[in-house]
Design an enzyme around this catalytic site. Sequence first.
Site, PDB file in Angstrom:
ATOM      1  N   ASP A   1      58.086  73.135  29.847  1.00  0.00           N
ATOM      2  CA  ASP A   1      58.415  72.464  28.592  1.00  0.00           C
ATOM      3  C   ASP A   1      59.628  73.115  27.939  1.00  0.00           C
ATOM      4  OD1 ASP A   1      58.410  71.363  25.837  1.00  0.00           O
ATOM      5  OD2 ASP A   1      56.355  71.216  25.978  1.00  0.00           O
TER       6      ASP A   1
ATOM      7  N   HIS B   1      57.494  68.479  28.521  1.00  0.00           N
ATOM      8  CA  HIS B   1      56.727  68.329  27.504  1.00  0.00           C
ATOM      9  C   HIS B   1      56.001  67.007  27.659  1.00  0.00           C
ATOM     10  CE1 HIS B   1      55.850  68.710  23.301  1.00  0.00           C
ATOM     11  NE2 HIS B   1      56.254  67.506  23.058  1.00  0.00           N
TER      12      HIS B   1
ATOM     13  N   SER C   1      51.937  67.712  20.897  1.00  0.00           N
ATOM     14  CA  SER C   1      53.206  68.221  20.284  1.00  0.00           C
ATOM     15  C   SER C   1      53.063  68.393  18.892  1.00  0.00           C
ATOM     16  CB  SER C   1      54.361  67.085  20.361  1.00  0.00           C
ATOM     17  OG  SER C   1      55.672  67.580  20.155  1.00  0.00           O
TER      18      SER C   1
END
Length: 717
Positions: A662, A694, A587
């Site tokens: 995601d 995600h 991320s």
Amino acid sequence: MKNIFGLLLAGLLFTSAHAQRLDLRDINAGKYYARGVQPVTSSADGESYFQADRDNKMIIKYSYKTGLPTDTIFNVKKARDCTFDSFQGFLISPDEKRLVVYNDSESIYRHSFKANYYYYDVRRNLVRKLTENKSKQSVPVFSRDGRMLAYVIDNNIWLAKFDYDTESQVTKDGEINKIINGGTDWVYEEEFGTTRLMDFSADGGLLAFVRFDETAVPQYSMQMYGNQLYPSLFTFKYPKAGEQNSKVTCNVFDIDAKTIRKMNIPESTEYIPRIEFLPTGDELAIMTLNRDQNKFEMFFTNARSAVPRSVLNEVNSRYVDSQSLNTIHFFGNQFTYVSERSGYAHIYLYDNTGVMQKQLTSGNYDVTGLLAVDPVTKAVFYEAAEESPLQRAIYKVDMVKGIKTKLSAKQGTNEATFSENGKYYINSYSNASTPKITTVHDATGKELRVLEDNAALSKTLASMTLPKKEFITVKSADGRDLNAYIMKPADFNPSRKYPLVMVQYSGPDSQQVQDRYGMDWTDYLTTQGFIVACVDGRGTGARGEEFRKCTYMNLGIYESDDQVAAAKYFATLPYIDGSKMAIWGWSYGGYNVLMSMSHGNGTFKAGVAIAPVTDWRFYDSVYTERFMRTPQQNNTGYEAGSPVNFANKLEGNLLLIHGSADDNVHFQNTMDYAAALVKANKQFDMFVFTDKDHSIRGAANRTYLYEKVIKFLKTNM
């Protein structure tokens, strides 16, 4: 995105290892996860708590003081007309006479879900479906006397009156991807951490709610591939940086008059992250932020006349942390608030006219959570990083005398959940070498009993030879001390040279370097001949406002510079092979991998970026604009902070990983960056997890992922 790593950590941190050796599959399967306790709900008087048994068949009432069960509130085997064998969760009314349980939950986004709810009357021992509506329900909230329940079905609010056994529809304009009543949109859930914006007045005569008009918000669509001849599309409203947000209004439903009135707060209001009726009367606290999120204003609004008065107004030269809105606790004619006005996050006491009465904490440290207020003893309970940014302790401060008392006895990481009014609390403690210990305490900090000590796990760990975290400091690119840890193989030989893998997240106000227990895939990595290091660079948390906000308007620059500077320091150590260093992140951490490999001039031989942001224009409005303003306001910062623009400067072997579904950091980020690498003639590796979000959840998926990462590192270093 602030909470992303917290969720990932929950999936990655486990607290033991195979009896003989660390095994990646065991770690990812959670075989050695440190046990906690089932979630608890405090009674209204703060003397008891309600907890489901581990099989989710009963809801039992326990005394905080003695730990003994005092009542079984609900039992699927004994409740009349109960049609299910277990439940997934529950919500109990303040008067303890009613509750709802739910089953068949269906995720909407990361936190939100809808389910089939069942109403249970404790006195009659009778279960029935909450509604005959065929659609599932979400975000229920009881009135303060427990006689009513508001909930959302298909973006509309419904109201159940239990005394009359009636159900009515409050709003009728709800529509998927257009109008939301009472619930929240994607970006509020992700960035403000709220899935419900509804509240009853103290007398139960009024129901306040926020209405979202998503009509003008651009849509994002993801292809879903699994088990179908033609892929389907999942389409939802997602406001990217600089694009239209939902238009929000705060409304009040008069339950007797059956009328809805819009509250007259300024039309310029962009965000309403929180609403709450005051403990008495008809005044509604409406908390607002402007689009730049540098102005927070709280209005006390007469819910019948709709007339507001501004009570609290704070302007910050960069941004107001929206988490501070959750530190407002109302009691009597006062409320608390955590502000960074002194340069550190501290607690302030106000009266309901908006006059600041007292600063309750002070010093060069951050209060990291305001946990409870006892209006009778005038005590405020809080969590702080006073002794070290690496640690957390629990404190209380007397609102009248200003006397501060440390309640937690052990150094490391303490997290506390308080009963109503702060009479008791449940403390979870760990440090780098001690698995979680969960205990019950009274308001003086006295330990009443141990709920879970993970003794078996501790015994297993003591019998093994495991890597240890060594906490150190390294220098940032501009010479500041940065907190870090390093983990060496258990059979470390100082005369050898080891390859190094740096793991990091690096996002604003995040922390990876903390004195808390956890064992994840990086511990296993040390058994494969690697040294692992982690550095919290500039922009990370618990070190005051200036350190936390210095990356404002320029995300990715200081963070990557600091990882490169730390890597160059590690390369000088005699036992690290400076020609074999890699960087890993997920991320924001994946984003910083790409920035670091583009700014590092070959410092890193390899890198692994999982679900990375590659251009802040692709990410959501609330998070991105909090730290960068809009692309229209800060084009220079967006250009300088986009790895896409520096693909031609990438140095080192790169592995990109992303889930195709995601909904948070869209797959678009990786696809766009991959195209830029091809255009720049940069070879790279890439892997996609089909239909995964995600977090790429699941033990098998995580094992596959980390096996791929480790193989890549071995091959490319």
